[in-house]
Design a protein around this motif. Structure first.
Motif, PDB file in Angstrom:
ATOM      1  N   THR A   2      48.754  21.625  48.722  1.00 51.14           N
ATOM      2  CA  THR A   2      47.549  22.331  49.279  1.00 51.14           C
ATOM      3  C   THR A   2      46.721  22.506  47.896  1.00 51.14           C
ATOM      4  OG1 THR A   2      48.536  23.354  51.163  1.00 51.14           O
ATOM      5  CG2 THR A   2      46.405  24.030  50.529  1.00 51.14           C
ATOM      6  N   VAL A   3      45.547  21.870  47.660  1.00 49.79           N
ATOM      7  CA  VAL A   3      44.625  22.231  46.526  1.00 49.79           C
ATOM      8  C   VAL A   3      43.160  22.841  47.130  1.00 49.79           C
ATOM      9  CG1 VAL A   3      43.536  21.244  44.424  1.00 49.79           C
ATOM     10  CG2 VAL A   3      45.856  20.586  45.200  1.00 49.79           C
ATOM     11  N   ILE A   4      42.822  23.985  46.221  1.00 51.97           N
ATOM     12  CA  ILE A   4      41.437  24.409  46.605  1.00 51.97           C
ATOM     13  C   ILE A   4      40.608  24.405  45.293  1.00 51.97           C
ATOM     14  CG2 ILE A   4      42.044  25.386  48.713  1.00 51.97           C
ATOM     15  CD1 ILE A   4      41.633  27.929  47.004  1.00 51.97           C
ATOM     16  N   ASN A   5      39.516  24.488  45.510  1.00 51.90           N
ATOM     17  CA  ASN A   5      38.458  24.699  44.425  1.00 51.90           C
ATOM     18  C   ASN A   5      37.545  26.124  44.754  1.00 51.90           C
ATOM     19  OD1 ASN A   5      37.040  24.928  41.873  1.00 51.90           O
ATOM     20  ND2 ASN A   5      36.458  22.604  42.228  1.00 51.90           N
ATOM     21  N   ASP A   6      38.113  27.073  44.164  1.00 50.61           N
ATOM     22  CA  ASP A   6      37.448  28.450  44.496  1.00 50.61           C
ATOM     23  C   ASP A   6      36.350  28.647  43.373  1.00 50.61           C
ATOM     24  OD1 ASP A   6      38.166  31.034  45.957  1.00 50.61           O
ATOM     25  OD2 ASP A   6      37.877  31.583  43.744  1.00 50.61           O
ATOM     26  N   ILE A  15      51.758  27.062  45.324  1.00 51.14           N
ATOM     27  CA  ILE A  15      53.199  26.800  44.985  1.00 51.14           C
ATOM     28  C   ILE A  15      53.934  28.003  45.006  1.00 51.14           C
ATOM     29  CG2 ILE A  15      54.368  25.957  42.931  1.00 51.14           C
ATOM     30  CD1 ILE A  15      52.242  24.510  41.809  1.00 51.14           C
ATOM     31  N   ASN A  16      54.903  28.004  45.585  1.00 49.99           N
ATOM     32  CA  ASN A  16      55.859  29.191  45.975  1.00 49.99           C
ATOM     33  C   ASN A  16      55.305  30.769  46.002  1.00 49.99           C
ATOM     34  OD1 ASN A  16      58.210  27.474  45.159  1.00 49.99           O
ATOM     35  ND2 ASN A  16      57.605  27.872  43.122  1.00 49.99           N
ATOM     36  N   ASN A  17      54.192  30.619  47.116  1.00 49.61           N
ATOM     37  CA  ASN A  17      53.702  31.879  47.535  1.00 49.61           C
ATOM     38  C   ASN A  17      52.679  32.125  46.404  1.00 49.61           C
ATOM     39  OD1 ASN A  17      55.183  31.693  49.994  1.00 49.61           O
ATOM     40  ND2 ASN A  17      56.896  32.798  48.721  1.00 49.61           N
ATOM     41  N   PHE A  18      52.163  31.545  45.616  1.00 50.08           N
ATOM     42  CA  PHE A  18      50.958  31.762  44.594  1.00 50.08           C
ATOM     43  C   PHE A  18      49.992  30.593  44.790  1.00 50.08           C
ATOM     44  CE2 PHE A  18      53.905  35.008  42.924  1.00 50.08           C
ATOM     45  CZ  PHE A  18      53.274  36.011  42.509  1.00 50.08           C
ATOM     46  N   ILE A  34      45.894  29.354  29.765  1.00 51.11           N
ATOM     47  CA  ILE A  34      47.097  30.007  30.389  1.00 51.11           C
ATOM     48  C   ILE A  34      47.162  29.664  31.588  1.00 51.11           C
ATOM     49  CG2 ILE A  34      47.344  31.551  28.336  1.00 51.11           C
ATOM     50  CD1 ILE A  34      46.460  33.667  30.567  1.00 51.11           C
ATOM     51  N   LEU A  35      48.349  29.740  32.323  1.00 48.48           N
ATOM     52  CA  LEU A  35      48.577  29.825  33.895  1.00 48.48           C
ATOM     53  C   LEU A  35      47.948  30.914  34.562  1.00 48.48           C
ATOM     54  CD1 LEU A  35      49.856  28.050  36.264  1.00 48.48           C
ATOM     55  CD2 LEU A  35      52.081  29.864  35.635  1.00 48.48           C
ATOM     56  N   LEU A  36      47.371  30.684  35.725  1.00 52.82           N
ATOM     57  CA  LEU A  36      46.488  31.847  36.560  1.00 52.82           C
ATOM     58  C   LEU A  36      47.247  31.665  37.757  1.00 52.82           C
ATOM     59  CD1 LEU A  36      44.325  33.649  37.321  1.00 52.82           C
ATOM     60  CD2 LEU A  36      42.987  31.853  38.095  1.00 52.82           C
ATOM     61  N   SER A  37      47.657  32.791  38.261  1.00 61.27           N
ATOM     62  CA  SER A  37      48.461  32.951  39.613  1.00 61.27           C
ATOM     63  C   SER A  37      47.917  33.997  40.383  1.00 61.27           C
ATOM     64  CB  SER A  37      49.876  33.266  39.212  1.00 61.27           C
ATOM     65  OG  SER A  37      50.703  32.302  38.335  1.00 61.27           O
ATOM     66  N   VAL A  38      47.419  33.682  41.412  1.00 63.03           N
ATOM     67  CA  VAL A  38      46.692  34.598  42.257  1.00 63.03           C
ATOM     68  C   VAL A  38      47.829  34.708  43.420  1.00 63.03           C
ATOM     69  CG1 VAL A  38      44.632  34.954  43.671  1.00 63.03           C
ATOM     70  CG2 VAL A  38      44.489  33.657  41.449  1.00 63.03           C
ATOM     71  N   ASP A  39      48.044  35.818  43.926  1.00 62.39           N
ATOM     72  CA  ASP A  39      48.873  36.333  44.941  1.00 62.39           C
ATOM     73  C   ASP A  39      48.247  36.425  46.216  1.00 62.39           C
ATOM     74  OD1 ASP A  39      51.011  37.304  46.273  1.00 62.39           O
ATOM     75  OD2 ASP A  39      51.430  39.272  45.265  1.00 62.39           O
ATOM     76  N   ALA A  40      48.646  35.299  46.987  1.00 63.17           N
ATOM     77  CA  ALA A  40      47.778  35.395  48.322  1.00 63.17           C
ATOM     78  C   ALA A  40      48.573  34.263  49.231  1.00 63.17           C
ATOM     79  CB  ALA A  40      46.456  34.887  47.975  1.00 63.17           C
ATOM     80  N   ILE A 110      48.611  37.046  36.138  1.00 61.91           N
ATOM     81  CA  ILE A 110      48.699  37.199  37.377  1.00 61.91           C
ATOM     82  C   ILE A 110      47.942  37.953  38.081  1.00 61.91           C
ATOM     83  CG2 ILE A 110      50.498  37.878  39.176  1.00 61.91           C
ATOM     84  CD1 ILE A 110      52.617  37.374  36.941  1.00 61.91           C
ATOM     85  N   VAL A 111      47.122  37.692  39.176  1.00 67.97           N
ATOM     86  CA  VAL A 111      46.206  38.500  39.985  1.00 67.97           C
ATOM     87  C   VAL A 111      46.955  39.150  41.198  1.00 67.97           C
ATOM     88  CG1 VAL A 111      43.971  38.727  41.386  1.00 67.97           C
ATOM     89  CG2 VAL A 111      44.164  37.175  39.174  1.00 67.97           C
ATOM     90  N   ARG A 112      47.453  40.134  41.271  1.00 71.62           N
ATOM     91  CA  ARG A 112      48.347  40.598  42.126  1.00 71.62           C
ATOM     92  C   ARG A 112      47.562  41.122  43.825  1.00 71.62           C
ATOM     93  NH1 ARG A 112      53.543  39.272  41.929  1.00 71.62           N
ATOM     94  NH2 ARG A 112      54.320  40.404  40.209  1.00 71.62           N
ATOM     95  N   ARG A 113      48.398  40.917  44.834  1.00 64.00           N
ATOM     96  CA  ARG A 113      47.790  41.293  45.928  1.00 64.00           C
ATOM     97  C   ARG A 113      47.517  42.820  46.005  1.00 64.00           C
ATOM     98  NH1 ARG A 113      51.144  37.922  50.854  1.00 64.00           N
ATOM     99  NH2 ARG A 113      51.401  36.574  49.364  1.00 64.00           N
ATOM    100  N   VAL A 114      46.598  43.231  46.934  1.00 62.89           N
ATOM    101  CA  VAL A 114      46.344  44.711  47.133  1.00 62.89           C
ATOM    102  C   VAL A 114      47.246  45.345  47.980  1.00 62.89           C
ATOM    103  CG1 VAL A 114      44.679  46.275  47.703  1.00 62.89           C
ATOM    104  CG2 VAL A 114      43.940  43.965  46.720  1.00 62.89           C
ATOM    105  N   ARG A 115      47.635  46.525  47.295  1.00 64.23           N
ATOM    106  CA  ARG A 115      48.741  47.192  48.440  1.00 64.23           C
ATOM    107  C   ARG A 115      47.671  48.549  49.107  1.00 64.23           C
ATOM    108  NH1 ARG A 115      53.839  47.641  44.236  1.00 64.23           N
ATOM    109  NH2 ARG A 115      54.535  45.378  44.754  1.00 64.23           N
TER     110      ARG A 115
END
Length: 155
Positions: A2-6, A15-18, A34-40, A110-115
């Motif tokens: 799954t690929v998107i363009n945000d 990939i793997n929940n990110f 660098i790698l950008l990982s958005v937790d969603a 890493i952009v973390r999910r909101v708690r």
């Protein structure tokens, strides 16, 4: 796959929940991709808080805190190395932020999910000359550097 363009984060792949992509940052006056990982979730439900955390990311404060951390710990690293010829290359004594440019290499934001507390949370991972195995992590909440230490503080 799954690929998107945000609009904000750019091209991302789930990939793997990110959601993972690339971002260019400037650290110690050097630009680095660098790698950008958005937790969603897979439905790309990025929150307003996550987007605000990413937009408000300020490297200046991060650099100062990494420098402070290094200055507080450099003697311990030097003692662990002892009289090895590499000591001054791996953990030299420095007197400015620019001295870290050769020692610290950012690798992932890493952009973390909101708690439930609603805080904007980011984590920056770096490879560092003085701790090859553990690396360096910077934990950021609401644009304030909360902690600098081994990478596991943000993983």
């Amino acid at each position: 796959m799954t690929v998107i363009n945000d609009k904000l984060f750019g091209e991302l792949e789930y990939i793997n929940n990110f959601w993972r992509g690339k971002v260019t940052i400037k650290m110690f006056s050097l630009e680095k991709d660098i790698l950008l990982s958005v937790d969603a979730h897979e439905n790309a439900d990025f929150s307003i808080t996550q987007k605000k955390a990413f937009r408000n990311f300020i490297m200046n404060e991060v650099e100062k805190e990494i420098y402070k951390y290094y200055r507080e710990n450099v003697e311990e690293y030097r003692e662990m190395l002892g009289d090895e010829p590499q000591t001054n290359k791996i953990s030299p004594k420095i007197d400015s932020l620019s001295g870290l440019a050769e020692l610290v290499k950012p690798t992932e934001l890493i952009v973390r999910r909101v708690r439930k507390n609603g805080k904007r949370r980011l984590g920056l991972l770096c490879e560092v000359s003085w701790s090859v195995e553990d690396g360096l992590g910077v934990k950021i909440e609401d644009e304030i550097v909360e902690e600098v230490g081994y990478q596991d503080i943000v993983l």
